[in-house]
Motif scaffolding. Structure first.
Motif, mmCIF file in Angstrom:
data_model
loop_
_atom_site.group_PDB
_atom_site.id
_atom_site.type_symbol
_atom_site.label_atom_id
_atom_site.label_comp_id
_atom_site.label_asym_id
_atom_site.label_seq_id
_atom_site.Cartn_x
_atom_site.Cartn_y
_atom_site.Cartn_z
ATOM 1 N N LYS A 78 1.692 1.067 -0.642
ATOM 2 C CA LYS A 78 0.425 1.283 0.042
ATOM 3 C C LYS A 78 -0.264 -0.015 0.445
ATOM 4 O O LYS A 78 -1.269 0.008 1.138
ATOM 5 N N SER A 79 0.212 -1.177 -0.008
ATOM 6 C CA SER A 79 -0.453 -2.431 0.333
ATOM 7 C C SER A 79 0.566 -3.562 0.373
ATOM 8 O O SER A 79 1.646 -3.480 -0.218
ATOM 9 N N GLU A 80 0.189 -4.625 1.068
ATOM 10 C CA GLU A 80 1.078 -5.792 1.167
ATOM 11 C C GLU A 80 1.241 -6.455 -0.189
ATOM 12 O O GLU A 80 2.314 -6.943 -0.539
ATOM 13 N N SER A 81 0.150 -6.462 -0.967
ATOM 14 C CA SER A 81 0.210 -7.072 -2.300
ATOM 15 C C SER A 81 1.184 -6.327 -3.195
ATOM 16 O O SER A 81 1.971 -6.942 -3.925
ATOM 17 N N GLN A 84 4.752 -7.162 -2.291
ATOM 18 C CA GLN A 84 5.165 -8.469 -2.811
ATOM 19 C C GLN A 84 5.549 -8.375 -4.282
ATOM 20 O O GLN A 84 6.578 -8.903 -4.703
ATOM 21 N N HIS A 85 4.698 -7.705 -5.080
ATOM 22 C CA HIS A 85 4.998 -7.563 -6.504
ATOM 23 C C HIS A 85 6.227 -6.692 -6.733
ATOM 24 O O HIS A 85 6.979 -6.902 -7.704
ATOM 25 N N GLU A 87 8.898 -6.653 -4.830
ATOM 26 C CA GLU A 87 10.044 -7.541 -4.643
ATOM 27 C C GLU A 87 10.241 -8.424 -5.867
ATOM 28 O O GLU A 87 11.388 -8.688 -6.280
ATOM 29 N N GLU A 88 9.155 -8.867 -6.473
ATOM 30 C CA GLU A 88 9.267 -9.708 -7.663
ATOM 31 C C GLU A 88 9.914 -8.936 -8.817
ATOM 32 O O GLU A 88 10.753 -9.467 -9.555
ATOM 33 N N ILE A 89 9.491 -7.684 -8.998
ATOM 34 C CA ILE A 89 10.077 -6.868 -10.067
ATOM 35 C C ILE A 89 11.564 -6.636 -9.822
ATOM 36 O O ILE A 89 12.388 -6.720 -10.753
ATOM 37 N N LEU A 90 11.932 -6.346 -8.567
ATOM 38 C CA LEU A 90 13.344 -6.106 -8.255
ATOM 39 C C LEU A 90 14.170 -7.369 -8.507
ATOM 40 O O LEU A 90 15.303 -7.294 -9.017
ATOM 41 N N ASP A 91 13.620 -8.558 -8.153
ATOM 42 C CA ASP A 91 14.331 -9.811 -8.436
ATOM 43 C C ASP A 91 14.467 -10.021 -9.941
ATOM 44 O O ASP A 91 15.517 -10.468 -10.435
ATOM 45 N N GLN A 179 -5.037 -1.976 -11.265
ATOM 46 C CA GLN A 179 -4.729 -0.861 -10.361
ATOM 47 C C GLN A 179 -3.341 -1.022 -9.758
ATOM 48 O O GLN A 179 -2.585 -0.053 -9.657
ATOM 49 N N ILE A 180 -2.976 -2.269 -9.376
ATOM 50 C CA ILE A 180 -1.642 -2.510 -8.817
ATOM 51 C C ILE A 180 -0.579 -2.277 -9.883
ATOM 52 O O ILE A 180 0.490 -1.711 -9.603
ATOM 53 N N ARG A 181 -0.866 -2.715 -11.108
ATOM 54 C CA ARG A 181 0.104 -2.501 -12.192
ATOM 55 C C ARG A 181 0.352 -1.003 -12.419
ATOM 56 O O ARG A 181 1.482 -0.581 -12.631
ATOM 57 N N GLN A 182 -0.704 -0.202 -12.364
ATOM 58 C CA GLN A 182 -0.556 1.238 -12.528
ATOM 59 C C GLN A 182 0.272 1.846 -11.400
ATOM 60 O O GLN A 182 1.138 2.693 -11.635
ATOM 61 N N GLN A 183 0.021 1.398 -10.173
ATOM 62 C CA GLN A 183 0.786 1.906 -9.034
ATOM 63 C C GLN A 183 2.259 1.540 -9.149
ATOM 64 O O GLN A 183 3.141 2.360 -8.864
ATOM 65 N N LEU A 184 2.540 0.300 -9.579
ATOM 66 C CA LEU A 184 3.928 -0.127 -9.748
ATOM 67 C C LEU A 184 4.607 0.685 -10.855
ATOM 68 O O LEU A 184 5.775 1.105 -10.717
ATOM 69 N N ARG A 185 3.900 0.903 -11.952
ATOM 70 C CA ARG A 185 4.468 1.667 -13.057
ATOM 71 C C ARG A 185 4.769 3.105 -12.611
ATOM 72 O O ARG A 185 5.837 3.665 -12.912
ATOM 73 N N GLU A 186 3.840 3.737 -11.891
ATOM 74 C CA GLU A 186 4.062 5.100 -11.390
ATOM 75 C C GLU A 186 5.211 5.144 -10.398
ATOM 76 O O GLU A 186 6.010 6.086 -10.392
#
Length: 465
Positions: A78-81, A84-85, A87-91, A179-186
């Protein structure tokens, strides 16, 4: 759009669907006549080209939902930020995950490319592993499934570790908002849940056109204990088929019982007499055979109300095994007797029953009177009874408080071999109201409750065997 269709075609092949190059080309060619923004139309276009039969439809729908709804990263981010995160997790996962096939397939699935994971599941489904396995067992598949599920756990732990390292705290330079951490976790939880569902709930082929036949034994288990008065029209038709099967089985039993000529007690006299043809050598052994004892059956059937529901099946069974008797004479009554033997002799059984129901000779509107019926029988038909006759009376014994004429029934008993009364009413009601069963039972050899087919078949077996 072309690249999207080609990727989807590759995924369907990886999952085991047979999609040829010509079918992909046809799909791309037909795309100009469809509206790709209309999802239903787009899905129908792909299904019509990629699915060969209805059995593959469930698998196609599952793959379509996976590819176009669950694995499209650009729709979920849902956001550019967040991108980016992500891609970091996948790396981070790529650096810390193993290099085996299972780990790489899970990594690709987390990145939105399900092809490797689908190939892994298909390979596991067809048991094409090259490792050693026990012949005739599925331990290889179970081991692979366990390995994949352990890979899911590793991914969860690594993601939790990465997000924990990005939690704002003293000394942490690179942080991620809550909020971004929650979205990534979900986001990753949904991917892992999808992967686990694909692993444990493989879609089965659709087989809606299969005709499931129920054996007569299963039909009998379902309908055998159901009261005759509770049967629907459809169940009555099913009951007729069951009766045909049971009658055939009963006839086979009767035939085997009286066809055993090479067993039993040796007939010495006949064997010696037959040996005279062979200079006194007993080449041919002759056994004693008991010929089947055939009797005559006379039935009196009450056709009022619920009693007729049992009587019609009783007549059906009696005439189906009529060759077991020297003769069957049938009478129906409400307040007077009407012989219907000729109807059953001229017509097929079920048709004969319908003819009886439509007969204008039977006063269906009259009040039931067993006493008047017995007087009619004594006046016109008493001479048909003899010591080879089994008299079967089917009725509830409810005579509307009229004279039961039990003395006439006693005279009928004296002339018969035996008198059997079949009552379709439940036994708890036999001695209530206008029922004369307490009076009639003294003059009968046997009383039976016959409410359903199981009870009726048990009586018929006792009668003919």
């Amino acid at each position: 759009m072309m690249q999207l269709v080609l990727k989807f075609a590759a995924c369907t092949r990886a999952a085991g669907l047979r999609v040829s190059t010509s079918e992909v080309l046809d799909c791309l060619d037909q795309m100009q006549y469809a509206n790709p923004t209309d999802e239903e139309e787009f899905k129908i276009l792909l299904r019509s080209n990629f699915v060969k039969s209805r059995r593959e439809q469930a698998k196609f729908d599952h793959l379509y939902h996976l590819f176009f709804h669950e694995m499209q990263t650009d729709l979920d981010v849902k956001s550019e930020s967040m991108a980016q995160h992500l891609e970091e997790i996948l790396d981070f996962l790529q650096e810390n995950m193993g290099q085996d096939q299972e780990s790489q397939a899970i990594m690709d699935l987390m990145a939105g490319n399900p092809m490797g994971y689908l190939e892994l599941l298909q390979q596991m489904q067809t048991d094409e592993d090259s490792g050693p396995r026990i012949k005739g067992s599925n331990l290889g598949q179970l081991a692979k499934r366990l390995q994949i599920m352990l890979g899911f756990n590793d991914v969860r732990e690594l993601i939790a570790q990465f997000l924990e390292s990005r939690t704002p705290s003293p000394g942490v330079t690179e942080t991620i908002d809550y909020q971004i951490r929650q979205q990534l976790r979900e986001y990753f939880d949904e991917r892992l849940a999808t992967a686990q569902e694909m692993l444990t709930k493989e879609p089965r082929p659709d087989n809606a056109s299969m005709k499931k036949s129920t054996s007569p034994e299963k039909h009998l288990a379902q309908l055998g204990d159901k009261p005759f008065v509770s049967l629907s029209r459809k169940e009555v038709e099913e009951m007729r088929e069951i009766i045909d099967h049971l009658v055939a089985k009963l006839k086979d039993t009767i035939g085997r019982r009286y066809a055993r000529k090479t067993s039993g007690v040796l007939d010495i006299k006949k064997t010696i007499r037959a040996a005279s043809k062979y200079q006194g050598v007993p080449v041919e052994l002759i056994f004693k055979s008991k010929p089947p004892r055939k009797g005559k059956v006379v039935t009196l059937c009450d056709v009022s109300g619920s009693v007729w529901a049992a009587a019609r099946f009783m007549l059906n069974l009696l005439y189906s095994v009529s060759e077991r008797f020297t003769g069957v004479r049938s009478f129906v009554f409400v307040n007077s007797l009407t012989e219907v033997s000729d109807i059953f002799e001229k017509h097929e059984i079920n048709q004969a029953i319908e003819e009886v129901l439509r007969s204008d000779r039977i006063p269906f509107e009259a009040r039931t009177d067993y006493g008047a019926t017995f007087r009619h029988f004594k006046r016109e038909y008493m001479d048909i009874l003899n010591k080879k006759t089994t008299l079967i009376i089917i009725g509830d014994g409810r005579s509307n408080y009229s004279n039961p004429e039990a003395d006439i029934l006693d005279q009928m008993r004296d002339k018969c071999r035996r008198v059997i009364w079949l009552n379709p009413e439940h036994e708890v009601f036999w001695y209530s109201g206008d029922s004369e069963m307490r009076t009639y039972e003294r003059y009968c050899h046997e009383f039976r409750q016959v409410q359903n087919l199981n009870q009726l078949m048990e009586f018929i077996k006792d009668l003919v065997l």
